[in-house]
Every structure is written in structure tokens, then in C-alpha cells.
Design an enzyme around this catalytic site. Structure first.
Site, PDB file in Angstrom:
ATOM      1  CE1 TYR A 123      -3.263  -2.745  -0.126  1.00 44.68           C
ATOM      2  CE2 TYR A 123      -4.281  -1.762   1.803  1.00 44.68           C
ATOM      3  CZ  TYR A 123      -4.306  -2.687   0.776  1.00 44.68           C
ATOM      4  OH  TYR A 123      -5.370  -3.537   0.653  1.00 44.68           O
ATOM      5  CG  ASP A 208      -2.487 -19.238   1.617  1.00 45.60           C
ATOM      6  OD1 ASP A 208      -1.612 -19.045   2.483  1.00 45.60           O
ATOM      7  OD2 ASP A 208      -2.268 -19.890   0.585  1.00 45.60           O
ATOM      8  CG  ASP A 232      -7.589  -3.340   3.504  1.00 48.29           C
ATOM      9  OD1 ASP A 232      -8.585  -3.119   4.220  1.00 48.29           O
ATOM     10  OD2 ASP A 232      -7.478  -2.910   2.338  1.00 48.29           O
TER      11      ASP A 232
HETATM   12 MG    MG Z   1     -10.365  -1.989   4.294  1.00 44.06          MG
END
Ligand code: MG
Ligand code: NAI
Length: 337
Positions: A123, A208, A232
Site C-alpha cells: 500500500y 491463506d 486490510d
Molecule cells: Mg479496508
């Protein structure tokens, strides 16, 4: 003395849930003064700047922010103001407690905390197109940045959080099997920091598999720490374990500033209808009160939320009820009395 905080109501359902939150904070006797400021779409329309100087000046002075959701246009348009604010104040740890509030959901008594690295990873937004054969956008490339400094401070924060909050275990979720350098560094740093906390149980897990285990058996986890994008995604998954985004609070914590906001966005589909669930922002405000050592007030508000939701009469639509934001808020205020 009352603490002055910067309040950014945001857009979409932001102003509705912010009004509700401030009403409850006032009714609970929180010792706060509010410095109301604009950001995002509304600020762009009214002041031609999605992050106005006055907002930044207020935030710089007060160092504590309570923020409603801000719409971020996808693809083109201005950069995420949420990301800008996190960067400007170096809010490196995004703390997201996930607790069962509405009984009768998929699971009972969920009590987990996700700590997401908030400043690095994919990000950072270092992206570009690569032109080939006359196509200027034949490919696109994005860079994941992990630093020892960034990984270490967030993992240490997770262990300290566990210790301070009487939690037993920290799980570091990663993808070091594939991303051997970036995720490998995050994992290596995690192992080193873990040695400093022999009293806290520690494990690492592939991201995962962590996602699957969270759905199958969330009780095996306690505090989880991970890189920005993984955090996130998994924080929305974890919000789903306790009935959805309407309940999920978050604190963005730095060394000398903090910003509290709900996990959900501006919910354009229900904005202006007066039916949004304000609990996410209200519980974020409770995290803020904890942070400001007004935790008794925070506990009273949390108890009121529990009481009203359990009683079931004033549930908002997303909780399966028919109450408006205002009716739910009034019920909370009555429960506080
Ligand atoms: Mg979010
Ligand atoms: P969203 O969280 O706004 O909405 C997802 C779904 O959940 C919608 O159906 C919405 O009605 C429902 N929902 C969300 N909050 C609710 C609440 N408090 N009460 C009842 N229902 C609720 O996510 P979406 O649609 O992906 O994003 C909308 C906009 O919000 C985007 O521009 C996005 O960039 C922005 N956003 C901003 C965030 C922030 O300011 N921190 C965080 C996430 C998204």
C-alpha cells in the site's frame, strides 16, 4: 480538563454516524471538546482541497482524531485521504479488535485483535505502467516495501499490546514461502522480537491458511499481526465473524498521534437514509477513550451497546431490526442513564 480532539465527520453515512457517536459520548460524560474539520469529497467540493490546511493544522495541534469514513474514488481521482492521514502522522499500527456483540450469529464469544502494519507493504502505492509494442499500459507493476524498522515496530507493538491487555498469544501471518524477501524479512523480524517476550505464546502461519482457520475455528487465535494489505483483507473477514462491518472499530496508533475510525466505508448505498449503524464509529471512540485513559466511560458505553443490542428492540437494519440511527442512538442514551 477536557481533551480537545479533531473530528472529521467524513461523507456518505459519515455525518450520520458521527452525530450519533458524539451524542452518545456527551451523554456518557466523556471529557472531550470537539474541533470539527472537513476532509475528502466534501472538502474538495467546498474548499477545493480533499485535505485542507485547516484540517491538518487542527490534527497537528490536537494529535487525536476521530474520523468518519471518506469516499475514495477508485482508479483515477485523488489519493486516499485515509492513507494520507496515516502517513502524515506515522500511524504505524492499525488496531482492530473483533468482539461478538449480537448473539446468535455464526459464532459466540469471539474476542480477537488484529494488528495491521499501516505504513508499508504493497500500500505504499509505488506503481507504474510499462509500455510495450505501442501499448502504454501493456503491463503494470507495484512494489511491496518492507523495512526492518517498520516490521519491528509493528510486531513489537503487537507483543506489547498482548502483554498490556492480558492476552496469551500472538500469531504472525505472512506469505514468506512465496515472497521470500519481503515477507521473509517480516517473519525474521517477528521471530527476533518474539524472543523478547517469553511470557507471550507465539506462532507464525501462512496468510491463506490463516484465513481458512479463522473461518473454521477462530477460537485458536488471540492477537494477530501482519503486513498492510493482508491486514486490510483479514480485518474485513474477521468483522464478518461477528456480524459484519457495522460493528468493527479501529485505532490507528503512532508514537505521538492516534486516529480512530470505523472499519467500514462511506456506504453510499444507504447514505442519507438515516439507517446506518453507528456502532463501528462509537466503538472506535471507545478505543479513543481507552487511549485517553477515560476507559471507565468507554466501558459504560460498551455496556450500553451490549444491553441495547441484546434487548433487540432498537436494532438497526444491518442487525436485522427496523430502527433508525436516531432510534438506536436514543436507546443507547437511555441505557447509559
Ligand atoms: Mg479496508
Ligand atoms: P462500505 O463499508 O462503505 O460498505 C459495504 C457494505 O456494508 C454496504 O452494503 C454498506 O451499506 C454496508 N455498511 C457499511 N457500513 C455500514 C454501517 N455503519 N451500517 C450499516 N451498513 C453498513 O464499503 P464500500 O462500499 O466498499 O466502500 C464505499 C466507499 O468507502 C469507497 O469509496 C471506499 O473507498 C470508502 N472506504 C473508506 C474507508 C475509510 O474512510 N476508512 C474504509 C473503507 C472504505
Amino acid at each position: 480538563m477536557a481533551q480537545t480532539i479533531t473530528v472529521i465527520p467524513g461523507d456518505g453515512i459519515g455525518p450520520e454516524v458521527t452525530d450519533a457517536t458524539l451524542d452518545v459520548l456527551n451523554a456518557a460524560g466523556a471529557e472531550l471538546e470537539y474541533d470539527m474539520q472537513l476532509a475528502g469529497l466534501i472538502a474538495l467540493q467546498e474548499l477545493r482541497n480533499p485535505l485542507p490546511q485547516a484540517t491538518m493544522a487542527s490534527a497537528e495541534k490536537n494529535r487525536i482524531l476521530l474520523k468518519g469514513p471518506l469516499t475514495t474514488p477508485s482508479g483515477s481521482g485523488f489519493r486516499s485521504i485515509n492513507v494520507e492521514l496515516r502517513k502524515a502522522f506515522d500511524l504505524f499500527a492499525n488496531v482492530r479488535p473483533v468482539r461478538t456483540i449480537v448473539p446468535g450469529g455464526r459464532y459466540e464469544d469471539i474476542d480477537l485483535v488484529l494488528i495491521r502494519e499501516n505504513t508499508e507493504g504493497l500500500y505504499v502505492g509505488v506503481e507504474h505502467y510499462i509500455g510495450m509494442h505501442g501499448d502504454p499500459r501493456a503491463a503494470a507493476e507495484s512494489v511491496m516495501i518492507i523495512t526492518r524498522f517498520g516490521a519491528e515496530r509493528v510486531v513489537r507493538y503487537a507483543f506489547e499490546y498482548a502483554r498490556d491487555n492480558n492476552r496469551k498469544k500472538v500469531t504472525l501471518a505472512h506469505k514468506a514461502n512465496i515472497l521470500k524477501y519481503t515477507q521473509g524479512l517480516f517473519l525474521d523480524v517477528g521471530r527476533e522480537v518474539a524472543e523478547e517476550f517469553p511470557d507471550i505464546e507465539w506462532e507464525d502461519r501462512i496468510i491463506d491458511a490463516t484465513a481458512m482457520q479463522l473461518v473454521l475455528d477462530p477460537y485458536r487465535f488471540d492477537v494477530l499481526v501482519m503486513e498492510n494489505m493482508f491486514g486490510d483483507i483479514l480485518s474485513d473477514l474477521m468483522a464478518g465473524l461477528v456480524g459484519g462491518l457495522g460493528f468493527a472499530p479501529a485505532g490507528n496508533i503512532g508514537h505521538d498521534a492516534a486516529m480512530f475510525e470505523a472499519v467500514h466505508g462511506s456506504a453510499p448505498d444507504i447514505a442519507g437514509k438515516g439507517i446506518a449503524n453507528p456502532t463501528g464509529l462509537l466503538l472506535s471512540a471507545c478505543l479513543m477513550l481507552d487511549h485517553l485513559k477515560q476507559d471507565e466511560t468507554a466501558d459504560r458505553i460498551r455496556a450500553a451497546v451490549q444491553t441495547v443490542v441484546e434487548a433487540g428492540e432498537a436494532r438497526t437494519v444491518d442487525m436485522g431490526g427496523g430502527a433508525t440511527t436516531k432510534q438506536f442512538t436514543q436507546a443507547l442514551i437511555r441505557a447509559l442513564a
